[in-house]
Write an enzyme that holds these catalytic residues in place. Structure first.
Site, PDB file in Angstrom:
ATOM      1  N   ASP A 141       0.843  -1.203   0.000  1.00 52.25           N
ATOM      2  CA  ASP A 141       0.000   0.000   0.000  1.00 52.25           C
ATOM      3  C   ASP A 141       0.872   1.246   0.000  1.00 52.25           C
ATOM      4  O   ASP A 141       0.509   2.283   0.543  1.00 52.25           O
ATOM      5  CB  ASP A 141      -0.923  -0.009   1.226  1.00 52.25           C
ATOM      6  CG  ASP A 141      -2.018   1.042   1.125  1.00 52.25           C
ATOM      7  OD1 ASP A 141      -2.585   1.425   2.177  1.00 52.25           O
ATOM      8  OD2 ASP A 141      -2.293   1.505  -0.004  1.00 52.25           O
ATOM      9  N   LYS A 144       2.662   3.527  -5.725  1.00 53.59           N
ATOM     10  CA  LYS A 144       2.101   2.554  -6.684  1.00 53.59           C
ATOM     11  C   LYS A 144       3.101   2.155  -7.758  1.00 53.59           C
ATOM     12  O   LYS A 144       3.084   1.022  -8.231  1.00 53.59           O
ATOM     13  CB  LYS A 144       0.817   3.113  -7.318  1.00 53.59           C
ATOM     14  CG  LYS A 144      -0.207   3.628  -6.290  1.00 53.59           C
ATOM     15  CD  LYS A 144      -0.377   2.679  -5.094  1.00 53.59           C
ATOM     16  CE  LYS A 144      -0.994   3.408  -3.907  1.00 53.59           C
ATOM     17  NZ  LYS A 144      -0.921   2.620  -2.647  1.00 53.59           N
ATOM     18  N   ASP A 169      -3.245  -2.921  -2.467  1.00 60.14           N
ATOM     19  CA  ASP A 169      -4.303  -1.919  -2.465  1.00 60.14           C
ATOM     20  C   ASP A 169      -4.200  -1.067  -3.737  1.00 60.14           C
ATOM     21  O   ASP A 169      -3.146  -0.976  -4.366  1.00 60.14           O
ATOM     22  CB  ASP A 169      -4.177  -1.015  -1.227  1.00 60.14           C
ATOM     23  CG  ASP A 169      -5.387  -0.092  -1.064  1.00 60.14           C
ATOM     24  OD1 ASP A 169      -5.225   0.981  -0.468  1.00 60.14           O
ATOM     25  OD2 ASP A 169      -6.493  -0.448  -1.539  1.00 60.14           O
ATOM     26  N   ASN A 170      -5.299  -0.441  -4.123  1.00 64.73           N
ATOM     27  CA  ASN A 170      -5.316   0.606  -5.162  1.00 64.73           C
ATOM     28  C   ASN A 170      -4.946   0.153  -6.561  1.00 64.73           C
ATOM     29  O   ASN A 170      -4.382   0.934  -7.331  1.00 64.73           O
ATOM     30  CB  ASN A 170      -4.399   1.764  -4.776  1.00 64.73           C
ATOM     31  CG  ASN A 170      -4.603   2.249  -3.387  1.00 64.73           C
ATOM     32  OD1 ASN A 170      -3.719   2.130  -2.534  1.00 64.73           O
ATOM     33  ND2 ASN A 170      -5.777   2.790  -3.114  1.00 64.73           N
ATOM     34  N   GLU A 199     -11.387   4.290  -0.795  1.00 63.11           N
ATOM     35  CA  GLU A 199     -11.797   4.584   0.584  1.00 63.11           C
ATOM     36  C   GLU A 199     -12.592   5.884   0.684  1.00 63.11           C
ATOM     37  O   GLU A 199     -12.238   6.893   0.110  1.00 63.11           O
ATOM     38  CB  GLU A 199     -10.555   4.665   1.512  1.00 63.11           C
ATOM     39  CG  GLU A 199      -9.449   5.573   1.059  1.00 63.11           C
ATOM     40  CD  GLU A 199      -8.388   4.846   0.264  1.00 63.11           C
ATOM     41  OE1 GLU A 199      -8.680   3.787  -0.312  1.00 63.11           O
ATOM     42  OE2 GLU A 199      -7.266   5.346   0.193  1.00 63.11           O
TER      43      GLU A 199
HETATM   44  O1  OZS Z   1      -0.722   7.246  -3.141  1.00 63.38           O
HETATM   45  C1  OZS Z   1      -1.243   6.451  -2.338  1.00 63.38           C
HETATM   46  N1  OZS Z   1      -0.520   5.749  -1.479  1.00 63.38           N
HETATM   47  C2  OZS Z   1       0.907   5.965  -1.426  1.00 63.38           C
HETATM   48  C3  OZS Z   1       1.340   5.674  -0.029  1.00 63.38           C
HETATM   49  C4  OZS Z   1       2.548   5.997   0.362  1.00 63.38           C
HETATM   50  C5  OZS Z   1       2.948   5.749   1.751  1.00 63.38           C
HETATM   51  O2  OZS Z   1       3.909   4.706   1.761  1.00 63.38           O
HETATM   52  C6  OZS Z   1       5.119   5.205   2.346  1.00 63.38           C
HETATM   53  N2  OZS Z   1       6.227   4.430   1.805  1.00 63.38           N
HETATM   54  C7  OZS Z   1       6.943   4.676   0.691  1.00 63.38           C
HETATM   55  N3  OZS Z   1       7.839   3.663   0.535  1.00 63.38           N
HETATM   56  C8  OZS Z   1       7.666   2.802   1.548  1.00 63.38           C
HETATM   57  C9  OZS Z   1       8.393   1.537   1.739  1.00 63.38           C
HETATM   58  F1  OZS Z   1       7.612   0.625   2.326  1.00 63.38           F
HETATM   59  F2  OZS Z   1       8.760   1.050   0.546  1.00 63.38           F
HETATM   60  F3  OZS Z   1       9.475   1.723   2.480  1.00 63.38           F
HETATM   61  C10 OZS Z   1       6.662   3.262   2.359  1.00 63.38           C
HETATM   62  C11 OZS Z   1       5.103   6.688   2.050  1.00 63.38           C
HETATM   63  O3  OZS Z   1       5.972   7.384   2.904  1.00 63.38           O
HETATM   64  C12 OZS Z   1       3.636   6.974   2.349  1.00 63.38           C
HETATM   65  O4  OZS Z   1       3.387   7.013   3.720  1.00 63.38           O
HETATM   66  C13 OZS Z   1      -2.713   6.297  -2.294  1.00 63.38           C
HETATM   67  C14 OZS Z   1      -3.465   7.249  -2.971  1.00 63.38           C
HETATM   68  C15 OZS Z   1      -4.838   7.161  -2.943  1.00 63.38           C
HETATM   69  N4  OZS Z   1      -5.586   8.154  -3.656  1.00 63.38           N
HETATM   70  O5  OZS Z   1      -6.831   8.064  -3.719  1.00 63.38           O
HETATM   71  O6  OZS Z   1      -4.952   9.095  -4.218  1.00 63.38           O
HETATM   72  C16 OZS Z   1      -5.495   6.148  -2.259  1.00 63.38           C
HETATM   73  C17 OZS Z   1      -4.734   5.191  -1.582  1.00 63.38           C
HETATM   74  O7  OZS Z   1      -5.322   4.157  -0.883  1.00 63.38           O
HETATM   75  C18 OZS Z   1      -3.347   5.248  -1.604  1.00 63.38           C
HETATM   76  O8  OZS Z   1      -2.637   4.271  -0.945  1.00 63.38           O
HETATM   77 MG    MG Z   2      -3.919   2.629  -0.441  1.00 65.52          MG
END
Ligand code: OZS
Ligand code: MG
Length: 214
Positions: A141, A144, A169-170, A199
Site C-alpha cells: 500500500d 504505486k 491496495d489501489n 476509501e
Molecule cells: O498514493 C497512495 N498511497 C501511497 C502511499 C505511500 C505511503 O507509503 C510510504 N512508503 C513509501 N515507501 C515505503 C516503503 F515501504 F517502501 F518503504 C513506504 C510513504 O511514505 C507513504 O506514507 C494512495 C493514494 C490514494 N488516492 O486516492 O490518491 C489512495 C490510496 O489508498 C493510496 O494508498
Molecule cells: Mg492505499
C-alpha cells in the site's frame, strides 16, 4: 504552525477512541475520514476484505509496505495469533511518528515492528536483520510505481515461498497497471481481483490478491 492531517487524525483517535481497543481506533479514523478530512487509509470496505484475507491466511510472518498513519497496521495486527509480529515499512519520518502513536493507542505496539526507510534499502536486509526466511503475507500500500520493482525484489531476495500471499491496495485507483499486468500474466502467481471502492468515496477501486506458486 499549522498541524498536519496525520496529526489531526491522531488527535481524533485520542479524543474518540478507547485506549487498548483496536476496533475503536479503526472506527475513529474512519469517522474522521468520512466526516472531517479524507485520508489515504485502506478504509472500512477494503479493510474488511483485508481482514478476511489475513484471517484466511493466519500468517506467522507479515510485511506491510506503506504504514502511513498505521490504520491497516492496526487492522492486521489485531487479527494476528498471539506471539506473531508484523513488520511495517514507512519512508516518511513524520508519518512514522504518528503511526507509532496510533499503533500504541490501540495497544498493539508489541505486535508491530515499524521500520523507517525505503523498500530498496530494507527488503534485501530483512532476512538477516529480522531472522525471517519467507513471508506468509505481504500487504502492498505504498507508492504505486514501487509495487512491481518491489515484488521482483521479494523474488530475488528469496522472501517468497510456495503459497505466500500478496495483497495490493489501489490496483484501480490510483492504479498499478504494470504490477497488475505482471501478477496476472506471470505463471508464478495465481491472481484474483476483489472489487470495492476507493476509501470513503464511490469511485471504483479494489484489491489484488496474488499467491506465489514457487
Ligand atoms: O498514493 C497512495 N498511497 C501511497 C502511499 C505511500 C505511503 O507509503 C510510504 N512508503 C513509501 N515507501 C515505503 C516503503 F515501504 F517502501 F518503504 C513506504 C510513504 O511514505 C507513504 O506514507 C494512495 C493514494 C490514494 N488516492 O486516492 O490518491 C489512495 C490510496 O489508498 C493510496 O494508498
Ligand atoms: Mg492505499
Amino acid at each position: 504552525t499549522r498541524s498536519t492531517r496525520p496529526q489531526r487524525m491522531l488527535k481524533a483517535v485520542q479524543k474518540n477512541a478507547t485506549k487498548g481497543n483496536p476496533q475503536s481506533v479503526i472506527s475513529a479514523i474512519d469517522y474522521f475520514c468520512k466526516n472531517s478530512e479524507w485520508a489515504m487509509n485502506v478504509g472500512d470496505e477494503k479493510g474488511s476484505i483485508l481482514d478476511s484475507v489475513v484471517t484466511e491466511v493466519n500468517p506467522s510472518t507479515v510485511l506491510e509496505l506503506g504504514t502511513y498513519c498505521g490504520y491497516s497496521t492496526v487492522r492486521i495486527a489485531r487479527l494476528l495469533s498471539p506471539g506473531t509480529k508484523l513488520i511495517t515499512l514507512e519512508f516518511n519520518p513524520a508519518y512514522a511518528a504518528v503511526a507509532r502513536q496510533i499503533i500504541a493507542y490501540a495497544g498493539l505496539q508489541d505486535k508491530v515492528t515499524l521500520v523507517e526507510g525505503s523498500s530498496g534499502e530494507w527488503i534485501p536486509q530483512i532476512k538477516e536483520r529480522f531472522g525471517i526466511t519467507t513471508f506468509d503475507f505481504i500487504f502492498l500500500d505504498h507508492w504505486k510505481d514501487q509495487y512491481l520493482p518491489d515484488i521482483k525484489l521479494f523474488e530475488e531476495c528469496g522472501l517468497l515461498r510456495k503459497g505466500s500471499v500478496l495483497l495490493a491496495d489501489n490496483v484501480i485507483c490510483p492504479g498499478a497497471p504494470d504490477y497488475l499486468e505482471y501478477v496476472r500474466n506471470s505463471p508464478r502467481y495465481e491472481s484474483r481481483y476483489y472489487p470495492a471502492h476507493l476509501e470513503y468515496t464511490k469511485l471504483e477501486d479494489g484489491l489484488e490478491k496474488s499467491v506465489f506458486l514457487g
